[in-house]
Design a protein around this motif. Structure first.
Motif, short mmCIF file in Angstrom:
data_model
loop_
_atom_site.label_atom_id
_atom_site.label_comp_id
_atom_site.label_asym_id
_atom_site.label_seq_id
_atom_site.Cartn_x
_atom_site.Cartn_y
_atom_site.Cartn_z
N ARG A 80 0.84 -1.20 0.00
CA ARG A 80 0.00 0.00 0.00
C ARG A 80 0.88 1.25 0.00
NH1 ARG A 80 -3.09 -1.43 4.18
NH2 ARG A 80 -4.18 -3.02 2.98
N LYS A 84 1.30 -0.06 -4.80
CA LYS A 84 1.17 -1.21 -5.71
C LYS A 84 -0.24 -1.80 -5.62
CE LYS A 84 5.89 -1.88 -6.29
NZ LYS A 84 6.96 -2.60 -6.83
N THR A 85 -1.19 -1.07 -6.19
CA THR A 85 -2.58 -1.48 -6.03
C THR A 85 -2.91 -2.77 -6.78
OG1 THR A 85 -2.99 0.17 -7.72
CG2 THR A 85 -3.70 0.74 -5.51
N GLU A 86 -2.25 -2.97 -7.92
CA GLU A 86 -2.53 -4.19 -8.69
C GLU A 86 -2.14 -5.43 -7.88
OE1 GLU A 86 -1.18 -5.10 -12.81
OE2 GLU A 86 -1.68 -2.97 -13.08
N LEU A 87 -0.96 -5.37 -7.25
CA LEU A 87 -0.51 -6.50 -6.43
C LEU A 87 -1.43 -6.71 -5.23
CD1 LEU A 87 3.39 -6.29 -6.45
CD2 LEU A 87 1.93 -8.00 -7.52
N ASP A 89 -4.58 -6.10 -5.18
CA ASP A 89 -5.78 -6.79 -5.70
C ASP A 89 -5.51 -8.27 -5.88
OD1 ASP A 89 -7.28 -4.53 -5.67
OD2 ASP A 89 -7.04 -4.06 -7.81
N THR A 90 -4.31 -8.58 -6.40
CA THR A 90 -3.95 -9.99 -6.59
C THR A 90 -3.99 -10.71 -5.24
OG1 THR A 90 -2.49 -9.32 -8.36
CG2 THR A 90 -2.16 -11.53 -7.49
N LYS A 92 -5.75 -10.01 -2.71
CA LYS A 92 -7.13 -10.12 -2.20
C LYS A 92 -7.76 -11.45 -2.58
CE LYS A 92 -9.00 -5.56 -1.50
NZ LYS A 92 -9.20 -4.41 -2.39
N SER A 93 -7.43 -11.94 -3.81
CA SER A 93 -8.07 -13.18 -4.26
C SER A 93 -7.65 -14.37 -3.40
CB SER A 93 -7.72 -13.45 -5.73
OG SER A 93 -6.34 -13.71 -5.83
N ASP A 277 0.68 -11.48 -20.79
CA ASP A 277 1.94 -10.83 -20.43
C ASP A 277 3.16 -11.72 -20.67
OD1 ASP A 277 0.98 -12.50 -18.41
OD2 ASP A 277 2.05 -11.43 -16.83
#
Ligand code: UTP
Length: 297
Positions: A80, A84-87, A89-90, A92-93, A277
């Motif tokens: 945070r 690194k918001t994408e990480l 989110d990852t 969170k799953s 990617d």
């Protein structure tokens, strides 16, 4: 009586001997396809099928699995801070709602049937799914979702099934087909790991099941079967003896046997190539490898 399937059992108490020495320290289910452990694929599939309660049957040495589903406050805080918001989110799953996940110990590896039986008190009197995380299925509509939709029409118990070469039947539970309706078959009987000559068909059971609670009652009475283990197949076959329906579902999708080295490697290639990617670089590498191989021959 048909009911919604909201509970799933994940039997993960096996020793994973085919992956020794890796599995001496790392549970097989934590081994990664690209960047996600096998168990994450299984959880995502269960969630897509509407599963709300996740029951893991574990054994000694599997605590990495519990950590995997736990929150990681320090890591999250540091991501945070770095934006690194994408990480985030990852990550969170991988989190589970409080109370949505339960762990039961199977104290002795007495077989898949026994592992499922260990979760009986958490299932009580409801239909439930069983997912073997080492069977990874790439499908447009996740395999368990296909099965849940079919189960809502049929009731009974249901196993995922696929055609295998006749000489491979001895590695699977095999269906004796009563009525072939295309994607669904009704079943007369099931045989665990038959020799090719004795196999009633080449339609093999793979690691997805929707089972009625009566299967747990059958497991209560079960003695060990093929290989000295308590076989889930025998408890499902018992349903037929008692006049209840069992169906096989030819799911749409590609199954990888990630419990075996060859299957795991194949899945790694397939899932690597499926990633936007990674595709170009990975494809280039594979082309290079095949060219080198061809030149060496
Ligand atoms: P496998 O037959 O793949 O056994 O189990 P394994 O121990 O995981 O692996 P190998 O053969 O030694 O390499 C199929 C599934 O059933 C679970 C396993 O964790 C796997 O998900 N299982 C098997 C149990 O939970 N308990 C058991 O007693 C046996």
């Amino acid at each position: 009586m048909k009911r919604k399937v909201t509970k799933a059992i994940f039997p993960v108490a096996g020793q994973g001997t085919r992956f020794l020495p890796a599995t001496k320290a790392v549970p097989k289910e934590i081994m990664t396809l690209v960047d996600r452990p096998l168990i994450q694929y299984a959880i995502d599939e269960a969630r897509a099928a509407g599963i709300k309660e996740f029951i893991f049957v574990t054994s000694r040495g599997k605590s990495a699995l519990e950590d995997y589903f736990d929150h990681a406050p320090q890591l999250e805080q540091s991501l945070r801070k770095k934006g690194k918001t994408e990480l985030l989110d990852t990550l969170k799953s991988t989190n589970m709602d409080s109370g949505a996940i339960a762990y039961i110990r199977q104290h002795q590896a007495l077989g898949l049937g026994h592992a499922v039986w260990c979760a009986r008190r958490l299932i009580a009197n409801e239909p439930f799914a069983v997912i073997l995380p080492d069977d990874v299925i790439a499908a447009e509509k996740p395999c368990l979702q296909q099965m849940v939709e079919a189960y809502e029409e049929t009731g009974g118990s249901m196993v995922a099934a696929m055609e295998v070469p006749q000489d491979k039947t001895s590695s699977y539970g095999v269906l004796d087909v009563k009525d072939d309706m295309g994607s669904l078959v009704s079943v007369n009987g099931m045989v665990e790991k038959p020799a090719a000559a004795d196999a009633p068909s080449n339609l093999a059971v793979i690691g997805r099941y929707i089972l009625t609670p009566t299967v747990l009652q059958n497991l209560n009475k079960m003695k060990s079967g093929a290989g000295g283990e308590i076989q889930l197949t025998d408890a499902i076959a018992q349903e037929l003896t008692e006049g209840r329906d069992v169906f096989g579902m030819r799911f749409r999708g590609q199954r990888f046997d990630c419990g075996s080295k060859a299957g795991f490697l194949q899945a790694t290639v397939a899932f690597g190539l499926a990633r936007d990617d990674l595709r170009d670089e990975f494809m280039g590498f594979l082309d290079e490898m095949s060219a080198l191989r061809a030149a060496a021959q």
